[in-house]
Design a protein around this motif. Sequence first.
Motif, mmCIF file in Angstrom:
data_model
loop_
_atom_site.group_PDB
_atom_site.id
_atom_site.type_symbol
_atom_site.label_atom_id
_atom_site.label_comp_id
_atom_site.label_asym_id
_atom_site.label_seq_id
_atom_site.Cartn_x
_atom_site.Cartn_y
_atom_site.Cartn_z
ATOM 1 N N SER A 201 0.482 -1.217 0.228
ATOM 2 C CA SER A 201 -0.003 -0.088 0.057
ATOM 3 C C SER A 201 0.233 1.028 0.007
ATOM 4 C CB SER A 201 -1.037 -0.571 1.371
ATOM 5 O OG SER A 201 -1.493 -1.117 1.364
ATOM 6 N N GLN A 205 -2.668 5.430 -0.241
ATOM 7 C CA GLN A 205 -4.289 4.198 -0.669
ATOM 8 C C GLN A 205 -4.718 3.897 1.543
ATOM 9 O OE1 GLN A 205 -1.522 1.441 -3.119
ATOM 10 N NE2 GLN A 205 -3.603 0.256 -2.103
ATOM 11 N N GLN A 206 -2.847 4.407 2.137
ATOM 12 C CA GLN A 206 -3.205 4.136 3.716
ATOM 13 C C GLN A 206 -4.172 5.748 4.279
ATOM 14 O OE1 GLN A 206 0.114 3.130 5.828
ATOM 15 N NE2 GLN A 206 1.160 2.877 4.288
ATOM 16 N N LYS A 209 -7.717 4.849 3.502
ATOM 17 C CA LYS A 209 -8.346 4.270 4.256
ATOM 18 C C LYS A 209 -8.641 5.190 5.834
ATOM 19 C CE LYS A 209 -5.650 0.825 6.465
ATOM 20 N NZ LYS A 209 -4.241 -0.362 6.386
ATOM 21 N N LEU A 213 -12.272 4.244 5.031
ATOM 22 C CA LEU A 213 -13.179 3.253 5.038
ATOM 23 C C LEU A 213 -12.525 2.548 6.779
ATOM 24 C CD1 LEU A 213 -11.326 2.225 1.618
ATOM 25 C CD2 LEU A 213 -13.937 2.770 2.255
ATOM 26 N N ARG A 221 -13.114 -4.405 -0.049
ATOM 27 C CA ARG A 221 -12.451 -2.699 1.052
ATOM 28 C C ARG A 221 -10.900 -2.138 0.421
ATOM 29 N NH1 ARG A 221 -8.611 -0.806 3.403
ATOM 30 N NH2 ARG A 221 -7.668 -2.690 3.437
ATOM 31 N N LYS A 222 -10.120 -3.354 -0.086
ATOM 32 C CA LYS A 222 -9.152 -3.423 -0.867
ATOM 33 C C LYS A 222 -9.320 -2.650 -2.146
ATOM 34 C CE LYS A 222 -4.646 -3.444 -1.041
ATOM 35 N NZ LYS A 222 -3.738 -2.445 0.060
ATOM 36 N N GLU A 225 -10.282 1.467 -1.312
ATOM 37 C CA GLU A 225 -9.174 2.089 -1.895
ATOM 38 C C GLU A 225 -8.212 2.349 -1.892
ATOM 39 O OE1 GLU A 225 -4.808 0.031 0.689
ATOM 40 O OE2 GLU A 225 -6.155 -0.092 1.604
#
Length: 740
Positions: A201, A205-206, A209, A213, A221-222, A225
Amino acid sequence: MAARGRSDGTRQEPLLERPESLFDIRLDPRDRAAGAPPPVEPPRRAARSKTPPAKVAPAKASPPEPRRGEPSGRGRRERRRRGPLLFRLIKWGFILGIWGVLAIAGVIAYEASKLPPMQTLMIPKRPPTVIVQAADGKTLASRGDMGGVAVPIRELPPYLPKAFVAIEDQRFYSHFGLDPEGLARALVTNLTSRRLRQGGSTLTQQLAKNLFLTQERTASRKIQELVLALWLEHKFSKDELLDLYLNRVYFGAGAYGVEAAAQRYFGKSARQVTLAEAAMLAGLVNSPSRLAPTRNLRGAQARAALVIAAMRQQGMITQDMASAALARPGQLSRAGMPDSSGYVADWVMDQLDTYVGELPGDVVVRTTIEPNLQQAAERALEDTLAKSGAKYGVGQGAVVSLDTDGAVKALVGGRSYADSQYNRAVTARRQPGSAFKPFIYLTALEHGLTPDTVREDGPIQLKGWRPENASHDYRGPVTLTTALSLSLNTVSVRLVLEMGPKAVVATAHRLGVASPLDPNPSIALGTSEVSVLELTSAYVPFANGGIGVVPHVIDSVKTMDGKPLYQRAGDGPGRVVAPEYVAMMNRMMTETLSTGTARRADLPGWQAAGKTGTSQDYRDAWFVGYTSRYVTAVWLGNDDSSPTKKASGANLPVEIWSRYMKTAHQGVPVADLPGGLRTAGFGGIGYSPPGGLFAPPEGGPDDRPPAVVGQMPAPPQQQEEPMTLDRWFVQTFLGGGQRR
């Protein structure tokens, strides 16, 4: 060719006069493909012959020799076969690839459809920060979903954001939100190790999330993301993304955001962290719970060394800077270590919504906690348990100290907040044992008995229940004062049966016990569970003259710019005990410290009273003691309610109480307990004049008292109204004032 005729005159077809071989136009075996057998020649019909021709077996042709430089017949066939196969593979691979792309696009579109429209998607506001302060304005802790105030990236030292890029996302400034190279590397690593070791990630992306999310690890969820990461990259610049990331990510130990983490671990602002400390912070986000310095300092330092090496490898710092940082790794400051004030901060957060509702933004909560008293209570508990806890089989404890208005001055919910955040002072319910008996004796006084009323200390049986004293012996007739100071169980049971369990329960609830109590005879031994906080508050009326209090720790709540949201007013239940009964109870409970079970209590110069308590099988040990300034309760025991090694209220709790109360009363003007008890005597606690209502038994307090003790003096002559016990105490102890 010649025409021939027949003798009968009919015409005969002419015959070609050529060799027979000229009429054979079949292929020679040499002209056929190698290995192929020659076709069988069908039999010729012989003219006018009825005998079939003999079958001639065809000759076996040998394969022709291939010409030099040319493939054999089989090689030519294999080459023709490979050509169409390769073409088909390419064709179907292309078709399947198109369908795969369409399927992936469909899945992405489906998952994206679950998200709100991108044009309406907004970065959620940072949750409010709650700064919890002591009574003097000193910060005790930061709480909330975010643990610190957001710090702009431009105000941070340049090596701090670089440390996160170096260890979390080396290509942060070059990728478009997704890092194909990182994803491929993570995929290979996970496949070769056969377990999930890398996530691949990016920081974007982090951030997606953390902002939008949940933390669940699912394919759905990925995919969401990834979609959100692309949107974030389109919406914000790289520095803005990094700014958001640093102020939202979790760093362990309840700290969200780089500022909260720096304050928690290093006792300073993120603006002031060193390179070694910045590297430690960057290393935490990979596994904040496992690497939090409060739990695993060596692990956090080892991870920080990897961050420094990555920064040096990528040219973000010089070799000299790296060497200096490695030589002096980040250390956990004493200010950053979680202490007992964490119990106070957690309790504040539990109540805050009741006081102010939804927070409008960052707020400052001023509490009633005195920092020096909080530290004194924490040290007294920890030092005593460190010295004697193993000997007595005690693993945990709690301390609560209130002033006479009900303000919490110190609250310690356990031996170590870092090891356990369970608040044993507020949340836990334990049997108070004999520490509950003052409510029984107060009920008896309010029903007409006096401290010198005599009751029998002897065996008692009630439907098979045979309560006994701790000493397993009996003293016969004793006064209520003696029975309470020596914690005689049989007398308490007789009083409960005499007054009724419901009356005792009503008294306890009136004074401040909030937990449900079972109205049965066993309540005489303190079998109904209560919290340390509520038992402490229920003793406060004895210390302040009979006024009930609501224990409180929040004094005010304000926004960061000083706008008041809440200010405590002096509300409470008002008078709950008449002054004359307060005076009686104080006289009785001072005997507990002078001649009774709390003789080891040591507070020179102060009138003090209280009651010890020990539950069945030594599972709980209590002491609740008070002066005219503070009421303090100490509880010791084990979380699993296992028996201790004879830890009773008379030993360790009294020791902790004495040590704390000496600190709490330093520099405080001496004041007597309500009831005018100070005359002359011992340890600052005196008797009334001889012949008065509280005259001691003949022969000393340790001897068996006579059957009749302390007759009330006759009322004065020529009174217009009869001298009742109520009016006598008002005039004697309150200077003739009116009963409130």
